[in-house]
Design a protein around this motif. Structure first.
Motif, PDB file in Angstrom:
ATOM      1  N   GLY A  22       0.776  -1.234   0.000  1.00  0.00           N
ATOM      2  CA  GLY A  22       0.000   0.000   0.000  1.00  0.00           C
ATOM      3  C   GLY A  22       0.801   1.274   0.000  1.00  0.00           C
ATOM      4  N   ARG A  23       2.117   1.191  -0.060  1.00  0.00           N
ATOM      5  CA  ARG A  23       2.940   2.399  -0.065  1.00  0.00           C
ATOM      6  C   ARG A  23       2.937   3.023  -1.468  1.00  0.00           C
ATOM      7  NH1 ARG A  23       8.424   3.520  -0.923  1.00  0.00           N
ATOM      8  NH2 ARG A  23       8.824   1.282  -1.286  1.00  0.00           N
ATOM      9  N   ALA A  24       2.778   4.345  -1.511  1.00  0.00           N
ATOM     10  CA  ALA A  24       2.764   5.043  -2.795  1.00  0.00           C
ATOM     11  C   ALA A  24       4.146   5.002  -3.432  1.00  0.00           C
ATOM     12  CB  ALA A  24       2.313   6.486  -2.597  1.00  0.00           C
ATOM     13  N   LEU A  25       4.215   4.533  -4.669  1.00  0.00           N
ATOM     14  CA  LEU A  25       5.482   4.429  -5.388  1.00  0.00           C
ATOM     15  C   LEU A  25       5.672   5.568  -6.381  1.00  0.00           C
ATOM     16  CD1 LEU A  25       5.544   0.585  -6.096  1.00  0.00           C
ATOM     17  CD2 LEU A  25       6.706   1.835  -4.265  1.00  0.00           C
ATOM     18  N   SER A  26       4.584   6.082  -6.917  1.00  0.00           N
ATOM     19  CA  SER A  26       4.683   7.196  -7.866  1.00  0.00           C
ATOM     20  C   SER A  26       3.405   8.019  -7.807  1.00  0.00           C
ATOM     21  CB  SER A  26       4.918   6.690  -9.291  1.00  0.00           C
ATOM     22  OG  SER A  26       3.865   5.851  -9.719  1.00  0.00           O
ATOM     23  N   HIS A  27       3.524   9.270  -8.209  1.00  0.00           N
ATOM     24  CA  HIS A  27       2.399  10.195  -8.153  1.00  0.00           C
ATOM     25  C   HIS A  27       2.223  10.914  -9.495  1.00  0.00           C
ATOM     26  CE1 HIS A  27       3.359   9.766  -3.846  1.00  0.00           C
ATOM     27  NE2 HIS A  27       2.093  10.072  -3.623  1.00  0.00           N
ATOM     28  N   VAL A  28       0.978  11.214  -9.821  1.00  0.00           N
ATOM     29  CA  VAL A  28       0.667  12.094 -10.946  1.00  0.00           C
ATOM     30  C   VAL A  28       0.594  13.512 -10.392  1.00  0.00           C
ATOM     31  CG1 VAL A  28      -1.040  12.755 -12.666  1.00  0.00           C
ATOM     32  CG2 VAL A  28      -0.594  10.340 -12.214  1.00  0.00           C
ATOM     33  N   LYS A  29       1.475  14.370 -10.866  1.00  0.00           N
ATOM     34  CA  LYS A  29       1.512  15.757 -10.389  1.00  0.00           C
ATOM     35  C   LYS A  29       0.559  16.587 -11.243  1.00  0.00           C
ATOM     36  CE  LYS A  29       6.229  15.152  -8.753  1.00  0.00           C
ATOM     37  NZ  LYS A  29       7.651  15.583  -8.840  1.00  0.00           N
ATOM     38  N   ALA A  30      -0.736  16.490 -10.897  1.00  0.00           N
ATOM     39  CA  ALA A  30      -1.778  17.113 -11.718  1.00  0.00           C
ATOM     40  C   ALA A  30      -1.752  18.627 -11.628  1.00  0.00           C
ATOM     41  CB  ALA A  30      -3.146  16.586 -11.303  1.00  0.00           C
ATOM     42  N   VAL A  31      -1.538  19.161 -10.436  1.00  0.00           N
ATOM     43  CA  VAL A  31      -1.448  20.606 -10.221  1.00  0.00           C
ATOM     44  C   VAL A  31      -0.198  20.842  -9.393  1.00  0.00           C
ATOM     45  CG1 VAL A  31      -2.550  22.632  -9.207  1.00  0.00           C
ATOM     46  CG2 VAL A  31      -3.952  20.884 -10.329  1.00  0.00           C
ATOM     47  N   ASP A  32       0.625  21.785  -9.852  1.00  0.00           N
ATOM     48  CA  ASP A  32       1.952  21.923  -9.257  1.00  0.00           C
ATOM     49  C   ASP A  32       2.276  23.383  -8.959  1.00  0.00           C
ATOM     50  OD1 ASP A  32       4.465  21.260  -8.345  1.00  0.00           O
ATOM     51  OD2 ASP A  32       5.344  21.019 -10.322  1.00  0.00           O
ATOM     52  N   GLY A  33       1.610  23.948  -7.941  1.00  0.00           N
ATOM     53  CA  GLY A  33       1.912  25.316  -7.521  1.00  0.00           C
ATOM     54  C   GLY A  33       1.184  26.373  -8.324  1.00  0.00           C
ATOM     55  N   VAL A  34      -0.140  26.329  -8.317  1.00  0.00           N
ATOM     56  CA  VAL A  34      -0.962  27.247  -9.106  1.00  0.00           C
ATOM     57  C   VAL A  34      -1.532  28.347  -8.212  1.00  0.00           C
ATOM     58  CG1 VAL A  34      -3.152  27.450 -10.340  1.00  0.00           C
ATOM     59  CG2 VAL A  34      -1.555  25.621 -10.930  1.00  0.00           C
ATOM     60  N   SER A  35      -1.403  29.587  -8.642  1.00  0.00           N
ATOM     61  CA  SER A  35      -1.947  30.731  -7.908  1.00  0.00           C
ATOM     62  C   SER A  35      -2.697  31.647  -8.872  1.00  0.00           C
ATOM     63  CB  SER A  35      -0.833  31.526  -7.221  1.00  0.00           C
ATOM     64  OG  SER A  35      -0.114  30.717  -6.313  1.00  0.00           O
ATOM     65  N   PHE A  36      -3.833  32.163  -8.441  1.00  0.00           N
ATOM     66  CA  PHE A  36      -4.616  33.099  -9.248  1.00  0.00           C
ATOM     67  C   PHE A  36      -5.670  33.756  -8.365  1.00  0.00           C
ATOM     68  CE2 PHE A  36      -6.670  28.947  -9.701  1.00  0.00           C
ATOM     69  CZ  PHE A  36      -7.976  29.242  -9.342  1.00  0.00           C
ATOM     70  N   THR A  37      -6.313  34.785  -8.883  1.00  0.00           N
ATOM     71  CA  THR A  37      -7.429  35.440  -8.198  1.00  0.00           C
ATOM     72  C   THR A  37      -8.583  35.626  -9.177  1.00  0.00           C
ATOM     73  OG1 THR A  37      -6.616  37.662  -8.705  1.00  0.00           O
ATOM     74  CG2 THR A  37      -5.906  36.686  -6.619  1.00  0.00           C
ATOM     75  N   VAL A  38      -9.787  35.666  -8.651  1.00  0.00           N
ATOM     76  CA  VAL A  38     -10.985  35.938  -9.449  1.00  0.00           C
ATOM     77  C   VAL A  38     -11.797  36.992  -8.709  1.00  0.00           C
ATOM     78  CG1 VAL A  38     -13.023  34.985 -10.584  1.00  0.00           C
ATOM     79  CG2 VAL A  38     -11.027  33.524 -10.194  1.00  0.00           C
ATOM     80  N   GLU A  39     -12.116  38.068  -9.384  1.00  0.00           N
ATOM     81  CA  GLU A  39     -12.912  39.134  -8.780  1.00  0.00           C
ATOM     82  C   GLU A  39     -14.393  38.882  -9.000  1.00  0.00           C
ATOM     83  OE1 GLU A  39     -11.614  42.795 -10.423  1.00  0.00           O
ATOM     84  OE2 GLU A  39      -9.614  42.708  -9.519  1.00  0.00           O
ATOM     85  N   ALA A  40     -15.211  39.421  -8.116  1.00  0.00           N
ATOM     86  CA  ALA A  40     -16.662  39.297  -8.250  1.00  0.00           C
ATOM     87  C   ALA A  40     -17.108  39.916  -9.571  1.00  0.00           C
ATOM     88  CB  ALA A  40     -17.353  39.983  -7.081  1.00  0.00           C
ATOM     89  N   GLY A  41     -17.997  39.223 -10.275  1.00  0.00           N
ATOM     90  CA  GLY A  41     -18.517  39.737 -11.534  1.00  0.00           C
ATOM     91  C   GLY A  41     -17.583  39.596 -12.718  1.00  0.00           C
ATOM     92  N   LYS A  42     -16.461  38.896 -12.558  1.00  0.00           N
ATOM     93  CA  LYS A  42     -15.478  38.732 -13.620  1.00  0.00           C
ATOM     94  C   LYS A  42     -15.314  37.263 -13.996  1.00  0.00           C
ATOM     95  CE  LYS A  42     -14.408  43.111 -13.742  1.00  0.00           C
ATOM     96  NZ  LYS A  42     -14.696  43.964 -14.943  1.00  0.00           N
ATOM     97  N   THR A  43     -14.689  37.023 -15.143  1.00  0.00           N
ATOM     98  CA  THR A  43     -14.467  35.668 -15.636  1.00  0.00           C
ATOM     99  C   THR A  43     -12.984  35.404 -15.822  1.00  0.00           C
ATOM    100  OG1 THR A  43     -16.589  35.630 -16.811  1.00  0.00           O
ATOM    101  CG2 THR A  43     -14.937  34.022 -17.495  1.00  0.00           C
TER     102      THR A  43
END
Length: 362
Positions: A22-43
């Motif tokens: 059951g020990r993890a041998l490998s990982h899929v790095k799907a998201v790797d340090g993502v930063s962002f902002t979303v303002e109200a009323g914006k896309t």
């Protein structure tokens, strides 16, 4: 303006392989340090080929999965630090519009029951007022209240997606994550659904995180675009700025591949050789360095930071290659959303046979 959503250093790794114990041998790095902002009323649009991590980011923002690292703050509060009651309240503030309207509606429930269910779960209105509220929701998305007793199979794909949008609106959210909301629809009705989303945003002040492969659609619906490659954001900017002055080589390659709806138009293509690396064992430094024609030794060794304020780029050499930007998508001419969609039949960013390209059709 204060940001409604703030993602900081988001990381999500999935176990790819385990040992007999059951020990993890490998990982899929799907998201790797993502930063962002979303303002109200914006896309904010998240753009990238399949496997870039866009949908995983959407699931993290909705707290459908827990992160390996990082934070998501909604109205200033960390969503992953909320207790059960706080998470339930957040479910009302943040909703999801699914990609496939044929699979996201319960075939055994009438439309009226589908729309009334979230009203009851979150106690939006008293039971006596739910029928009127369902009728109002149907009218809000351009459907007639008399459709409430019907079942999902009695509607077209575009009508079903309107029902999905109505269900999301039922709990009066502030944020909607739209995960490929028009990719499963016929070309002729995509613009109708997109126009509906834009109209609802203006009327209700909704914030959208719009996940898409379709660059033509993104250009006309998003206020800001974040381009993702192999789990990282490589460039983010206001939409008009990014399409007119792309800085990152990957962004330039994607934009140069968008079809022009004029047969005699000519434009230089930027083609990236090789295949997309595996997210289980991504390259060191810049993830694109093995395919980038501008890569140097520094690109192989050092991960580029996302530098810049309004227009940020994760590239060590973007200043040197800025003069080699591709011709803008519409070459200075005005092209309507309906014409773009009709001409392109959906321009999808896909990975394929050694070349990042934009494919026309399905």
């Amino acid at each position: 303006m204060t940001a409604l959503v703030e993602a900081e250093g988001l990381v999500k790794h999935f176990v790819a392989r385990r040992s007999a114990f059951g020990r993890a041998l490998s990982h899929v790095k799907a998201v790797d340090g993502v930063s962002f902002t979303v303002e109200a009323g914006k896309t904010l649009a998240l753009v990238g080929e399949s496997g870039s991590g866009k949908s995983t980011v959407g699931r993290l923002v909705l707290r459908l999965i827990e992160p390996t690292g990082g934070q998501v703050r909604f109205a200033g509060a960390d969503i992953f630090a909320r207790d059960e009651a706080g998470t339930r309240a957040y479910r009302r503030d943040a909703q999801l519009v699914f990609q496939d309207p044929y699979a996201s509606l319960n075939p055994r429930m009438t439309v009226g029951a589908i729309l009334a269910e979230p009203l009851a779960l979150h106690a939006i209105v008293p039971a006596a007022q739910r029928r009127a509220r369902v009728a109002a929701l149907l009218e809000m998305v351009g459907l007639q209240p008399r459709f409430a007793p019907r079942y999902p199979h009695e509607f077209s794909g575009g009508q079903r997606q309107r029902i999905v949008i109505a269900r999301a609106l039922a709990v009066e959210p502030k944020l909607i994550v739209c995960d490929e909301p028009v990719s499963a629809l016929d070309v002729s009705i995509r613009s109708q659904v997109l126009n509906l989303l834009r109209d609802l945003q203006r009327r209700l002040g909704l914030a959208y995180i719009f996940i898409s492969h379709d660059l033509a659609v993104v250009k006309h619906i998003a206020d800001r675009v974040a381009v993702m490659y192999l789990g990282r954001i490589v460039e983010t900017a206001p939409t008009d700025t990014l399409f007119a002055q792309p800085r990152h080589p990957y962004t330039q390659a994607l934009l140069s591949a968008i079809p022009i709806p004029r047969p005699r138009a000519r434009r230089e293509r930027t083609i990236l050789p090789g295949d997309v690396p595996s997210p289980i064992n991504p390259p060191t430094g810049c993830h694109l360095h093995q395919r980038c024609p501008h890569a140097v030794e520094r690109c192989r060794l050092e991960r580029p930071a996302l530098r810049g304020d309004d227009h940020a780029t994760a590239c060590h050499r973007w200043e040197e290659i800025a003069a080699v930007a591709p011709v803008p998508v519409d070459e200075g001419r005005s092209v309507t959303l309906e014409r773009l969609i009709g001409a392109f039949a959906g321009a999808d960013v896909r990975g394929g046979s050694g070349v990042d390209t934009v494919r026309v059709g399905r």
